[in-house]
Design an enzyme around this catalytic site. Sequence first.
Site, PDB file in Angstrom:
ATOM      1  N   HIS A 102       1.006  -0.950   0.221  1.00 45.03           N
ATOM      2  CA  HIS A 102      -0.066   0.247  -0.479  1.00 45.03           C
ATOM      3  C   HIS A 102       0.387   0.725  -0.022  1.00 45.03           C
ATOM      4  CE1 HIS A 102      -3.751   2.321   1.772  1.00 45.03           C
ATOM      5  NE2 HIS A 102      -2.723   3.173   1.561  1.00 45.03           N
ATOM      6  N   HIS A 161       0.737   5.047  -1.294  1.00 46.76           N
ATOM      7  CA  HIS A 161       0.917   6.525  -2.428  1.00 46.76           C
ATOM      8  C   HIS A 161       1.929   6.868  -2.744  1.00 46.76           C
ATOM      9  CE1 HIS A 161      -3.253   6.430  -0.790  1.00 46.76           C
ATOM     10  NE2 HIS A 161      -2.425   5.964   0.298  1.00 46.76           N
ATOM     11  N   LYS A 195      -8.998  -0.319  -6.440  1.00 47.53           N
ATOM     12  CA  LYS A 195      -9.165   0.026  -4.690  1.00 47.53           C
ATOM     13  C   LYS A 195     -10.404   0.825  -4.255  1.00 47.53           C
ATOM     14  CE  LYS A 195      -7.990   2.236  -1.002  1.00 47.53           C
ATOM     15  NZ  LYS A 195      -6.554   2.763  -0.294  1.00 47.53           N
ATOM     16  N   HIS A 238     -10.862   0.953   1.722  1.00 45.97           N
ATOM     17  CA  HIS A 238     -10.538   1.791   2.773  1.00 45.97           C
ATOM     18  C   HIS A 238     -11.973   1.785   3.571  1.00 45.97           C
ATOM     19  CE1 HIS A 238      -8.894   6.138   3.798  1.00 45.97           C
ATOM     20  NE2 HIS A 238     -10.313   5.925   4.938  1.00 45.97           N
ATOM     21  N   HIS A 290      -4.703  -0.689   6.002  1.00 45.14           N
ATOM     22  CA  HIS A 290      -4.073   0.154   7.413  1.00 45.14           C
ATOM     23  C   HIS A 290      -5.480  -0.021   8.391  1.00 45.14           C
ATOM     24  CE1 HIS A 290      -7.477   2.710   4.687  1.00 45.14           C
ATOM     25  NE2 HIS A 290      -6.289   3.061   4.558  1.00 45.14           N
ATOM     26  N   ASP A 295       0.888   2.215   3.428  1.00 46.10           N
ATOM     27  CA  ASP A 295      -0.288   4.072   3.244  1.00 46.10           C
ATOM     28  C   ASP A 295       1.315   4.891   3.481  1.00 46.10           C
ATOM     29  OD1 ASP A 295      -1.600   4.870   2.679  1.00 46.10           O
ATOM     30  OD2 ASP A 295      -2.658   4.958   5.077  1.00 46.10           O
TER      31      ASP A 295
HETATM   32  O1  DOR Z   1      -4.381   9.331   5.073  1.00 49.28           O
HETATM   33  C1  DOR Z   1      -4.034   9.141   4.156  1.00 49.28           C
HETATM   34  N1  DOR Z   1      -3.547   9.309   3.300  1.00 49.28           N
HETATM   35  N2  DOR Z   1      -5.030   8.457   4.299  1.00 49.28           N
HETATM   36  C2  DOR Z   1      -5.866   7.844   3.207  1.00 49.28           C
HETATM   37  O2  DOR Z   1      -6.526   6.736   2.847  1.00 49.28           O
HETATM   38  C3  DOR Z   1      -5.596   8.311   1.770  1.00 49.28           C
HETATM   39  C4  DOR Z   1      -4.376   8.872   1.790  1.00 49.28           C
HETATM   40  C5  DOR Z   1      -3.550   9.835   1.759  1.00 49.28           C
HETATM   41  O3  DOR Z   1      -3.027   9.746  -0.644  1.00 49.28           O
HETATM   42  O4  DOR Z   1      -2.863  11.022   1.555  1.00 49.28           O
HETATM   43 ZN    ZN Z   2      -3.741   4.896   0.974  1.00 49.41          ZN
END
Ligand code: DOR
Ligand code: ZN
Length: 362
Positions: free
Chosen positions: A28, A30, A114, A151, A189, A262
């Site tokens: 996971h 980003h 997702k 999520h 998460h 995450d």
């Molecule tokens: O805290 C988070 N940030 N939770 C998420 O689900 C998305 C993520 C983000 O993309 O910044």
């Molecule tokens: Zn995430």
Amino acid sequence: MSVTEMFDRAATPKRADSITIRRPDDFHVHLRDGAMLQAVLPFTAAQFARGVIMPNLVPPVTTVAAASAYRERIFAARPEGSDFQPLMTCYLTDATTPDEIEKGFKDGVWVAAKLYPAGATTNAHYGVTDIPNLAPVFERMEKIGMPVLIHGESTDPAVDIFDREAVFMEQSLLPLLRRHAGLKVVVEHVTTAETADIVRAHATRAAGTITPHHLVINRTSLFQGGLRPHLYCLPVAKREHHRLALRKAATSGETCFFIGTDTAPHRRTAKEAECCSAGVFGGATALQTYVQVFDEENALDRFEAFASVNGARFYGLELNRGTIVLERREAPILAAVAVDDTEVVVFRGGETLPWSVGKVSP
Ligand code: DOR
Ligand code: ZN
């Protein structure tokens, strides 16, 4: 040597100074795009062989073509010599079709889809407004064995933010699992003891990822000495007993739990703002944090399963062949990473951590 010293030595097993494990994956991540991608990818690529890449860009990655193009941009941003493999995902919307889902999966472009409930978090406003309505998509995913990554938070503004995960599990996740008995689900998460139990109860086809930050902070940490925007993420950290339950789940050796950091970078300007964006940039200190937790829980022998085996098995991927060494060696952590004319604050940045990442052998 005194008798007491002899006794101590016999009673306390020698602490390992380093462990060598199969290279881990982050299920996971980003990575964002553009300058941010360029800035943060080296940290994830230094720790993980593969990453499951979240699709919540602006606009989101909803088509096979967009996922392919994004994967190319990630390849282009890899540091010289890196073999990091991005595993792409499809962002589900109310308009997603079963055929597009299957095409991307069969063509090897994406490994999962997702599910963001509409408005649940950062860039989730194109998400799904009515989960049951997506039944044809889930039926196709069941048929082809493609996991849905969830999520799990209620988007009802009347629900207390600390209860949103629990409410989602009861109102949306359990009914979804009942309606689609063959659907592979990753509860992303996990932040509560009850969610960890739900994952366990469905472990034949469900799994849960656990972030490094939810293993070391609780909701009180968010207010330690003042409001801490860089610890704010969604789902928000919960009470201490939940943190302890997550540590137990991660270090238990149960195959249904694995790494999903995450890591979610935001610019300092977006975090230290009137309305702070949700996300913790944990990518630079993920393995150091996880291994410290396993050490503290006397579970170093179970770290490889959590980091490098359980997730790959769940996704049906080959295990990585190379190794990584984690060393009990104190090292100072950089405080922030420069992006454009601002920076991203590193989770546990500025601290000296007891474990360090050593040699990676591909
Ligand atoms: O805290 C988070 N940030 N939770 C998420 O689900 C998305 C993520 C983000 O993309 O910044
Ligand atoms: Zn995430």
